[in-house]
Design a protein around this motif. Sequence first.
Motif: not given
Length: 352
Positions: A120, A127, A130-131
């Motif tokens: 990130v 986000r 990244a998730a």
Amino acid sequence: MRPRHIAHLHLLADSLGEEGYAQVLEVLSGLTPHVQAFPPDAVQLDLTSALRYFDRGPYDIVQMARLRIAALYGVRTSAGLARNPMLAAMAAAASPPGRTTRVPGDQEAVDAWLGPMPVVTLPGVGRATAATLGMYGLYTIGQVAGVPAATLQRILGAAPARLLAERVRGNDPRPVTPQAPAAHLTADLALDRDCLDPLHHRRAVIGLVEDLGHRLRTGDRVTGRLTLTLRYADRSATTRTRTLPEPTAHSPLLAASALDVLASLGLQRARVRGYCLTADSLLATTDATRQLSLDAADARARAAEAAADRARRRFGPGAVSPAILAGRTGPGGSGGSGGPSGSGDPGGLLRR
């Protein structure tokens, strides 16, 4: 291809303000013409062309830039130095206050530096991305860098995967792009209380001329028109515009025109609360023509002005000022123009 050396500076100041930020940019432009602003508190420099000029390494030039900003404006910085803008910005973000983090240019060193960082931290990775990567056990930049391109495309899609694959390897081809020159330049002065003194008006206008003239010359530009606005205690204002005989950045010529405009207002006992001087019809110095002069005094005045500009770049904007502005402060001014100490021809008033 010649390697690039990019520096990213974070300005660690609580209340630098727009004017202070512009002054920092002006100082940095004296080191390299390739300065990109990231207001309100960051700036990026391409130092590649400055290495030969200063005969210094990139780290030394970054330290020179930080020292000048601290000495002139009391602003501490953290800095990053790397081979491209993305890595320089990430290095600056990782630097403690007052320190410079340098990322070596070879790929092995870049991979080692980026590898442990959370994915990130890469610019452009939010986000949500990244998730998504985390669902596949990909939490660090090094882990993503080890994923085959085809797998990354199935996770994110073709275009985002290609961009991410470049960034996890520390690649960023973007140049440091200086901002487009402003269409006009403005200097103003607000007073804390009414001013009725014509000599104070004159002194204030000359102070604004000095500010504009220095900024024009620093930016290698000239102006063809000046606009003077005076604000009064009853919140009304008067504006007058004067087209100059020829485009110029020479302060005595600017002062002569600005003071003519001031005189044309016929203020008498007007209760003035502020002054604003704007230069527009701007041209690059190389695009402007100037009437040749055989007057030796004119040549000496321009040489003195150039010397004063060099002193300001080295020691700060207040290092040199016209004699009329020296010593006394103005009637409640918040911008530095003060009471008069002389009168007469503007060329004489602007002696260094």
